[in-house]
Write a protein that holds these residues in place. Structure first.
Motif, PDB file in Angstrom:
ATOM      1  N   GLY A 179       0.814  -1.279  -0.058  1.00 49.49           N
ATOM      2  CA  GLY A 179      -0.153   0.023   0.087  1.00 49.49           C
ATOM      3  C   GLY A 179       0.787   1.312   0.001  1.00 49.49           C
ATOM      4  O   GLY A 179       0.447   2.068  -0.667  1.00 49.49           O
ATOM      5  N   ASP A 180       1.858   1.485   0.867  1.00 47.42           N
ATOM      6  CA  ASP A 180       2.642   2.645   0.928  1.00 47.42           C
ATOM      7  C   ASP A 180       3.970   2.395  -0.027  1.00 47.42           C
ATOM      8  O   ASP A 180       4.521   1.316  -0.268  1.00 47.42           O
ATOM      9  N   VAL A 181       4.447   3.437  -0.584  1.00 49.10           N
ATOM     10  CA  VAL A 181       5.412   3.441  -1.593  1.00 49.10           C
ATOM     11  C   VAL A 181       6.491   4.141  -1.000  1.00 49.10           C
ATOM     12  O   VAL A 181       6.534   5.175  -0.319  1.00 49.10           O
ATOM     13  N   SER A 182       7.703   3.525  -1.106  1.00 53.17           N
ATOM     14  CA  SER A 182       9.133   4.073  -0.614  1.00 53.17           C
ATOM     15  C   SER A 182       9.894   4.685  -1.707  1.00 53.17           C
ATOM     16  O   SER A 182      10.965   5.169  -1.366  1.00 53.17           O
ATOM     17  N   GLY A 183       9.525   4.391  -3.071  1.00 48.15           N
ATOM     18  CA  GLY A 183      10.575   5.051  -4.062  1.00 48.15           C
ATOM     19  C   GLY A 183       9.790   4.842  -5.382  1.00 48.15           C
ATOM     20  O   GLY A 183       8.939   4.192  -5.833  1.00 48.15           O
ATOM     21  N   VAL A 184      10.059   5.856  -6.440  1.00 54.19           N
ATOM     22  CA  VAL A 184       9.498   5.979  -7.691  1.00 54.19           C
ATOM     23  C   VAL A 184      10.661   6.513  -8.591  1.00 54.19           C
ATOM     24  O   VAL A 184      11.158   7.589  -8.347  1.00 54.19           O
TER      25      VAL A 184
END
Length: 249
Positions: A179-184
């Protein structure tokens, strides 16, 4: 009453053993907004209309101890109300609820009550709909057990594009599982992979002109899993629109 509390705690423990996920008990829950979700839209995670974006009323704001400076935005939690001696406001047979973190519950360092979201407290400020699903409205605040759970989302990961030709801001949402994003990372049809910076919540930005290029994204979730979304936005993409990938976590 003490025997009943022990029995409930035992049931929660058994469920945790069966599911493999640990329940945590050092938290409380309140609510904000009205029954239609007023005041829960927008917020510190960067989401907009939570109904259009698929989150609806199944949402919560997190205290500082849980918010992780916004990196926890998009994470999902399962919550159950727990009665305590002289505090029995849980609804009978309500079971548990699942919510997505979409906002921040700020600390209150003023005098008086209402310091539930202050560090180091772990606190969930639920939508009114979610709070009144598990507890009586008059309670105001209730003790809870909670745990992280996989997010269940429909369709692919979505990317909302904002900003201007020289500064692109991308909201990443509808992310399943962790659900939560740490990098894009982002790639135009004429560039290699470029690392984006987290601006706030789940908004990620880059100062490169990518207008007129099709856009691909590489997203890393908090559990370390990475997915590549090829050519999500066509070369004629526009600011203010959202584009859906074909994959989800």
């Amino acid at each position: 009453m003490a025997n009943l509390i022990f029995f409930i705690a035992l049931l929660v423990l058994l469920q945790a053993i069966i599911s493999g996920a640990a329940w945590l008990s050092d938290a409380n829950a309140t609510f904000y907004g009205d029954i239609q979700g007023g005041e829960t839209m927008q917020g510190a995670c960067g989401y907009g209309d939570l109904f259009k974006q698929g989150y609806g009323l199944e949402t919560t704001a997190l205290s500082t101890a849980l918010f992780n400076d916004g990196y926890a935005c998009g994470a999902c939690f399962e919550i159950v109300c727990v009665n305590q001696p002289n505090w029995s406001y849980c609804k009978k047979g309500a079971g548990s609820i699942r919510v997505t973190a979409t906002n921040f519950c700020p600390p209150n360092y003023g005098e008086g009550s209402g310091h539930w979201c202050n560090p180091p407290y772990k606190h969930f400020d639920l939508s009114m709909k979610m709070f009144t699903t598990i507890a009586e409205y008059k309670a105001g605040i209730v003790p809870i057990y909670y745990r992280r759970v996989p997010c269940r989302k429909q369709g692919g990961v979505k990317f909302e594009l904002k900003g201007n030709p020289y500064w692109l801001l991308v909201l990443v949402y509808n992310v399943g599982n962790a659900g939560d994003v740490s990098g894009v990372r982002i790639k135009g049809s004429n560039t290699g992979w470029l690392t984006m910076s987290r601006n706030w919540g789940q908004n990620w930005n880059i100062g490169v002109n990518l207008v007129g290029q099709s856009l691909s994204f590489m997203v890393t979730a908090s559990d370390g899993k990475t997915l590549e979304f090829d050519q999500v936005a066509p070369s004629n993409w526009q600011f203010g629109l959202s584009y859906e990938g074909k994959l989800n976590f």
